[in-house]
Design a protein around this motif. Structure first.
Motif, mmCIF file in Angstrom:
data_model
loop_
_atom_site.group_PDB
_atom_site.id
_atom_site.type_symbol
_atom_site.label_atom_id
_atom_site.label_comp_id
_atom_site.label_asym_id
_atom_site.label_seq_id
_atom_site.Cartn_x
_atom_site.Cartn_y
_atom_site.Cartn_z
ATOM 1 N N UNK A 151 0.840 -1.188 0.000
ATOM 2 C CA UNK A 151 0.000 0.000 0.000
ATOM 3 C C UNK A 151 0.884 1.249 0.000
ATOM 4 N N UNK A 152 1.316 1.697 -1.187
ATOM 5 C CA UNK A 152 2.229 2.846 -1.228
ATOM 6 C C UNK A 152 1.596 4.147 -0.739
ATOM 7 N N UNK A 153 0.282 4.295 -0.830
ATOM 8 C CA UNK A 153 -0.362 5.509 -0.335
ATOM 9 C C UNK A 153 -0.215 5.611 1.184
ATOM 10 N N UNK A 154 -0.387 4.493 1.866
ATOM 11 C CA UNK A 154 -0.242 4.489 3.328
ATOM 12 C C UNK A 154 1.211 4.755 3.719
ATOM 13 N N UNK A 155 2.156 4.185 2.972
ATOM 14 C CA UNK A 155 3.582 4.426 3.242
ATOM 15 C C UNK A 155 3.898 5.906 3.065
ATOM 16 N N UNK A 156 3.401 6.487 2.005
ATOM 17 C CA UNK A 156 3.638 7.910 1.741
ATOM 18 C C UNK A 156 3.002 8.784 2.819
ATOM 19 N N UNK A 157 1.838 8.377 3.312
ATOM 20 C CA UNK A 157 1.156 9.152 4.347
ATOM 21 C C UNK A 157 1.942 9.164 5.658
ATOM 22 N N UNK A 158 2.700 8.112 5.924
ATOM 23 C CA UNK A 158 3.474 8.026 7.163
ATOM 24 C C UNK A 158 4.844 8.682 7.062
ATOM 25 N N UNK A 159 5.256 9.043 5.856
ATOM 26 C CA UNK A 159 6.607 9.543 5.631
ATOM 27 C C UNK A 159 6.935 10.796 6.445
ATOM 28 N N UNK A 160 6.073 11.795 6.399
ATOM 29 C CA UNK A 160 6.356 13.053 7.101
ATOM 30 C C UNK A 160 6.433 12.851 8.609
ATOM 31 N N UNK A 161 5.534 12.037 9.158
ATOM 32 C CA UNK A 161 5.569 11.760 10.593
ATOM 33 C C UNK A 161 6.863 11.045 10.969
ATOM 34 N N UNK A 162 7.275 10.119 10.126
ATOM 35 C CA UNK A 162 8.512 9.378 10.391
ATOM 36 C C UNK A 162 9.716 10.323 10.374
ATOM 37 N N UNK A 163 9.760 11.216 9.403
ATOM 38 C CA UNK A 163 10.866 12.171 9.317
ATOM 39 C C UNK A 163 10.906 13.069 10.554
ATOM 40 N N UNK A 164 9.744 13.544 10.982
ATOM 41 C CA UNK A 164 9.686 14.428 12.152
ATOM 42 C C UNK A 164 10.149 13.703 13.415
ATOM 43 N N UNK A 165 9.694 12.463 13.586
ATOM 44 C CA UNK A 165 10.112 11.696 14.766
ATOM 45 C C UNK A 165 11.608 11.398 14.739
ATOM 46 N N UNK A 166 12.123 11.055 13.584
ATOM 47 C CA UNK A 166 13.557 10.792 13.475
ATOM 48 C C UNK A 166 14.367 12.041 13.816
ATOM 49 N N UNK A 167 13.906 13.180 13.361
ATOM 50 C CA UNK A 167 14.609 14.428 13.649
ATOM 51 C C UNK A 167 14.581 14.737 15.148
ATOM 52 N N UNK A 168 13.429 14.552 15.775
ATOM 53 C CA UNK A 168 13.332 14.785 17.220
ATOM 54 C C UNK A 168 14.209 13.806 17.995
ATOM 55 N N UNK A 169 14.268 12.565 17.530
ATOM 56 C CA UNK A 169 15.095 11.561 18.180
ATOM 57 C C UNK A 169 16.577 11.913 18.064
ATOM 58 N N UNK A 170 16.993 12.343 16.882
ATOM 59 C CA UNK A 170 18.389 12.734 16.685
ATOM 60 C C UNK A 170 18.756 13.944 17.529
#
Length: 169
Positions: free
Chosen positions: A64-83
């Motif tokens: 489901x590439x639409x669902x993967x794309x929908x999670x992308x921005x949240x994943x990037x934000x969490x990774x940045x906060x974690x770093x």
């Protein structure tokens, strides 16, 4: 908010004072309330990112590439906060197994989810490249490219039309 030198020194001094007081009580390593808050916040981030990666991995398995794309921005934000928070936590991970034992388990879970995520994304990327090259091959095969132009005239150098029918045997 910019912290002025005296304010930052007083905050630093209060943290050192709190560490000394906790060390006197036998706490090893002596953590301040801010240290405990940072460890708790980091643990929450790790847990949140692990959950998000598990959802993304499910979407990747479901293709489901639409669902993967929908999670992308949240994943990037969490990774940045974690770093951003990692340097604050790193000394405790190195020096204190008893304080960060629970956090270490969360980090292992995150690591496993990241490895699985990377593998699934790699498979998806390879499939995309394969599909793209197959589409290009089919388009090339069904096109008149290389033989005729849009008007139906032969293209120079690639295909030449006979000037007439060769009747010589």
């Amino acid at each position: 908010m910019k912290i002025t030198a005296p304010a930052s020194l007083s905050r630093l001094a209060s943290r050192f004072h709190e560490r000394r007081a906790r060390a006197a009580l036998g706490e090893r390593p002596p953590l301040t309330a801010a240290d405990e808050d940072n460890i708790l916040a980091f643990t929450r981030l790790v847990t949140e990112l692990t959950g998000l990666l598990e959802r993304e991995n499910q979407a990747l398995r479901a293709r489901d590439p639409q669902q993967v794309a929908a999670l992308y921005e949240d994943k990037q934000a969490l990774l940045q906060r974690l770093e951003t928070r990692q340097p604050v936590i790193e000394p405790f991970l190195r020096d204190s197994a008893e304080v960060t034992g629970q956090l270490r388990q969360h980090i292992r879970s995150l690591s496993e989810a990241l490895e699985l995520n990377a593998g699934l994304l790699q498979v998806m990327a390879e499939a995309s490249v394969t599909i793209r090259s197959e589409v290009a091959r089919v388009r090339e095969r069904h096109s008149l490219k290389g033989m005729y132009d849009k008007s139906g005239q032969g293209v120079e150098g690639l295909a030449t039309r006979p000037k007439g029918i060769d009747t010589n045997y």
